[in-house]
Design a protein around this motif. Structure first.
Motif, PDB file in Angstrom:
ATOM      1  N   PRO A 137      42.717  36.458  52.699  1.00 52.84           N
ATOM      2  CA  PRO A 137      44.050  37.076  52.712  1.00 52.84           C
ATOM      3  C   PRO A 137      43.929  38.531  53.179  1.00 52.84           C
ATOM      4  O   PRO A 137      42.919  39.191  52.908  1.00 52.84           O
ATOM      5  CB  PRO A 137      44.488  36.998  51.244  1.00 52.84           C
ATOM      6  CG  PRO A 137      43.691  35.870  50.658  1.00 52.84           C
ATOM      7  CD  PRO A 137      42.360  35.916  51.370  1.00 52.84           C
ATOM      8  N   LEU A 138      44.925  39.022  53.870  1.00 48.34           N
ATOM      9  CA  LEU A 138      44.886  40.387  54.388  1.00 48.34           C
ATOM     10  C   LEU A 138      44.706  41.409  53.265  1.00 48.34           C
ATOM     11  O   LEU A 138      44.026  42.425  53.437  1.00 48.34           O
ATOM     12  CB  LEU A 138      46.166  40.687  55.167  1.00 48.34           C
ATOM     13  CG  LEU A 138      46.340  39.945  56.493  1.00 48.34           C
ATOM     14  CD1 LEU A 138      47.698  40.269  57.112  1.00 48.34           C
ATOM     15  CD2 LEU A 138      45.217  40.303  57.458  1.00 48.34           C
ATOM     16  N   SER A 139      45.287  41.124  52.099  1.00 52.85           N
ATOM     17  CA  SER A 139      45.144  42.050  50.975  1.00 52.85           C
ATOM     18  C   SER A 139      43.691  42.142  50.520  1.00 52.85           C
ATOM     19  O   SER A 139      43.217  43.204  50.114  1.00 52.85           O
ATOM     20  CB  SER A 139      46.028  41.599  49.805  1.00 52.85           C
ATOM     21  OG  SER A 139      45.700  40.267  49.427  1.00 52.85           O
ATOM     22  N   PHE A 149      40.751  22.936  53.226  1.00 52.71           N
ATOM     23  CA  PHE A 149      40.373  23.282  51.852  1.00 52.71           C
ATOM     24  C   PHE A 149      39.694  24.650  51.810  1.00 52.71           C
ATOM     25  O   PHE A 149      39.937  25.450  50.899  1.00 52.71           O
ATOM     26  CB  PHE A 149      39.440  22.208  51.289  1.00 52.71           C
ATOM     27  CG  PHE A 149      39.057  22.432  49.856  1.00 52.71           C
ATOM     28  CD1 PHE A 149      39.977  22.248  48.837  1.00 52.71           C
ATOM     29  CD2 PHE A 149      37.776  22.850  49.521  1.00 52.71           C
ATOM     30  CE1 PHE A 149      39.631  22.466  47.502  1.00 52.71           C
ATOM     31  CE2 PHE A 149      37.416  23.073  48.200  1.00 52.71           C
ATOM     32  CZ  PHE A 149      38.354  22.879  47.186  1.00 52.71           C
ATOM     33  N   TYR A 150      38.845  24.929  52.801  1.00 53.30           N
ATOM     34  CA  TYR A 150      38.147  26.208  52.876  1.00 53.30           C
ATOM     35  C   TYR A 150      39.144  27.360  53.040  1.00 53.30           C
ATOM     36  O   TYR A 150      39.062  28.369  52.335  1.00 53.30           O
ATOM     37  CB  TYR A 150      37.176  26.183  54.052  1.00 53.30           C
ATOM     38  CG  TYR A 150      36.309  27.406  54.173  1.00 53.30           C
ATOM     39  CD1 TYR A 150      35.150  27.552  53.414  1.00 53.30           C
ATOM     40  CD2 TYR A 150      36.636  28.430  55.067  1.00 53.30           C
ATOM     41  CE1 TYR A 150      34.344  28.674  53.523  1.00 53.30           C
ATOM     42  CE2 TYR A 150      35.833  29.557  55.186  1.00 53.30           C
ATOM     43  CZ  TYR A 150      34.695  29.667  54.407  1.00 53.30           C
ATOM     44  OH  TYR A 150      33.914  30.791  54.521  1.00 53.30           O
ATOM     45  N   ASP A 151      40.084  27.186  53.968  1.00 52.28           N
ATOM     46  CA  ASP A 151      41.042  28.256  54.268  1.00 52.28           C
ATOM     47  C   ASP A 151      42.091  28.452  53.183  1.00 52.28           C
ATOM     48  O   ASP A 151      42.466  29.588  52.875  1.00 52.28           O
ATOM     49  CB  ASP A 151      41.755  27.963  55.593  1.00 52.28           C
ATOM     50  CG  ASP A 151      40.824  28.071  56.788  1.00 52.28           C
ATOM     51  OD1 ASP A 151      39.743  28.668  56.649  1.00 52.28           O
ATOM     52  OD2 ASP A 151      41.174  27.551  57.869  1.00 52.28           O
ATOM     53  N   LYS A 152      42.557  27.351  52.596  1.00 53.30           N
ATOM     54  CA  LYS A 152      43.692  27.421  51.668  1.00 53.30           C
ATOM     55  C   LYS A 152      43.297  27.578  50.204  1.00 53.30           C
ATOM     56  O   LYS A 152      44.112  28.041  49.393  1.00 53.30           O
ATOM     57  CB  LYS A 152      44.569  26.166  51.817  1.00 53.30           C
ATOM     58  CG  LYS A 152      45.118  25.945  53.219  1.00 53.30           C
ATOM     59  CD  LYS A 152      46.031  27.083  53.651  1.00 53.30           C
ATOM     60  CE  LYS A 152      46.640  26.805  55.026  1.00 53.30           C
ATOM     61  NZ  LYS A 152      47.505  27.927  55.490  1.00 53.30           N
ATOM     62  N   VAL A 153      42.072  27.190  49.863  1.00 50.68           N
ATOM     63  CA  VAL A 153      41.667  27.244  48.461  1.00 50.68           C
ATOM     64  C   VAL A 153      40.488  28.198  48.241  1.00 50.68           C
ATOM     65  O   VAL A 153      40.574  29.143  47.463  1.00 50.68           O
ATOM     66  CB  VAL A 153      41.299  25.832  47.938  1.00 50.68           C
ATOM     67  CG1 VAL A 153      40.841  25.912  46.477  1.00 50.68           C
ATOM     68  CG2 VAL A 153      42.491  24.889  48.075  1.00 50.68           C
ATOM     69  N   ILE A 154      39.383  27.939  48.940  1.00 53.61           N
ATOM     70  CA  ILE A 154      38.166  28.707  48.677  1.00 53.61           C
ATOM     71  C   ILE A 154      38.310  30.176  49.044  1.00 53.61           C
ATOM     72  O   ILE A 154      38.031  31.073  48.232  1.00 53.61           O
ATOM     73  CB  ILE A 154      36.957  28.078  49.407  1.00 53.61           C
ATOM     74  CG1 ILE A 154      36.597  26.738  48.766  1.00 53.61           C
ATOM     75  CG2 ILE A 154      35.750  29.031  49.368  1.00 53.61           C
ATOM     76  CD1 ILE A 154      35.410  26.037  49.402  1.00 53.61           C
ATOM     77  N   MET A 155      38.737  30.455  50.269  1.00 53.67           N
ATOM     78  CA  MET A 155      38.767  31.853  50.720  1.00 53.67           C
ATOM     79  C   MET A 155      39.763  32.733  49.963  1.00 53.67           C
ATOM     80  O   MET A 155      39.443  33.883  49.635  1.00 53.67           O
ATOM     81  CB  MET A 155      39.007  31.914  52.228  1.00 53.67           C
ATOM     82  CG  MET A 155      37.842  31.358  53.040  1.00 53.67           C
ATOM     83  SD  MET A 155      36.246  32.100  52.595  1.00 53.67           S
ATOM     84  CE  MET A 155      36.303  33.626  53.520  1.00 53.67           C
ATOM     85  N   PRO A 156      40.974  32.243  49.631  1.00 51.98           N
ATOM     86  CA  PRO A 156      41.849  33.092  48.811  1.00 51.98           C
ATOM     87  C   PRO A 156      41.239  33.423  47.448  1.00 51.98           C
ATOM     88  O   PRO A 156      41.347  34.553  46.972  1.00 51.98           O
ATOM     89  CB  PRO A 156      43.114  32.233  48.663  1.00 51.98           C
ATOM     90  CG  PRO A 156      43.126  31.375  49.881  1.00 51.98           C
ATOM     91  CD  PRO A 156      41.673  31.047  50.117  1.00 51.98           C
TER      92      PRO A 156
END
Length: 200
Positions: free
Chosen positions: A121-123, A159-166
């Motif tokens: 996320p940008l934040s 799953f990586y982009d929407k769950v893990i990375m945030p």
């Protein structure tokens, strides 16, 4: 203070582990595809790219095969000796030179490829860019079984982009806000315990 500790610990580690580093170099040179080091562009402090050093564990051009820069459990691109190096995390040891050269720290957010960095996320990026990436960190400790988690989902990329990375982003924000010598040694200790327990 942490920079002085980085120089001290990385120098001691390189000297102490030199027999293993030399032995691994010889094994890799005469097995698999004959590659010893894997160099990859990663995003560093202030979003400045640098070349990350690792022992080669996968097929050449693996970034253009299968799941790209995302590695899943029992990934078919991993070479036989590479399985051992990855399981024990010993493939990461050449990054001691990245630390010695000042591109990384022993503790910090794991250095990401551009594709994975932009999944934060940008934040979170606003926090992460302030510190040097690390050989280990809170994100890599909590997500030590990331490859297995990805393997259990039909679409690892999503799953990586929407769950893990945030979630990783939240962990790294915590690290930046609590980045001090106490946290530095605490995360080093947790890393050692995780590596030992994962191989028992």
């Amino acid at each position: 203070m942490t920079r002085l500790l980085d120089i001290f610990f990385s120098s001691i580690a390189i000297l102490f582990l030199s027999p293993f580093l030399i032995g691994t170099t010889i094994i890799l040179k005469f097995t698999g595809e004959g590659e010893v080091l894997f160099l990859q562009k990663r995003v560093g402090q202030y979003r400045i790219n640098f070349m990350l050093f690792k022992f080669a564990t996968m097929l050449k051009n693996s970034e253009n095969i299968g799941t790209g820069t995302i590695t899943v459990f029992e990934d078919p691109r991993i070479l036989p000796f590479g399985h051992f190096l990855r399981k024990t995390k010993l493939n990461e040891l050449p990054q001691l030179f990245n630390i010695l050269y000042g591109k990384m720290s022993i503790i910090g957010p794991r250095p990401q490829t551009i594709r994975c960095y932009e999944a934060f996320p940008l934040s979170s990026i606003d926090y992460i860019k302030r510190v040097k990436p690390g050989l280990s960190g809170i994100g890599s400790i909590v997500f030590r079984d990331e490859e297995l988690m990805l393997n259990n989902h039909e679409n690892p990329d999503i799953f990586y982009d929407k769950v893990i990375m945030p979630y990783k982003g939240i962990l790294e924000e915590w690290f930046v806000e609590n980045n001090n010598v106490y946290t530095y040694f605490k995360l080093i200790t947790l890393t050692i315990l995780v590596v030992i327990n994962s191989n028992t």
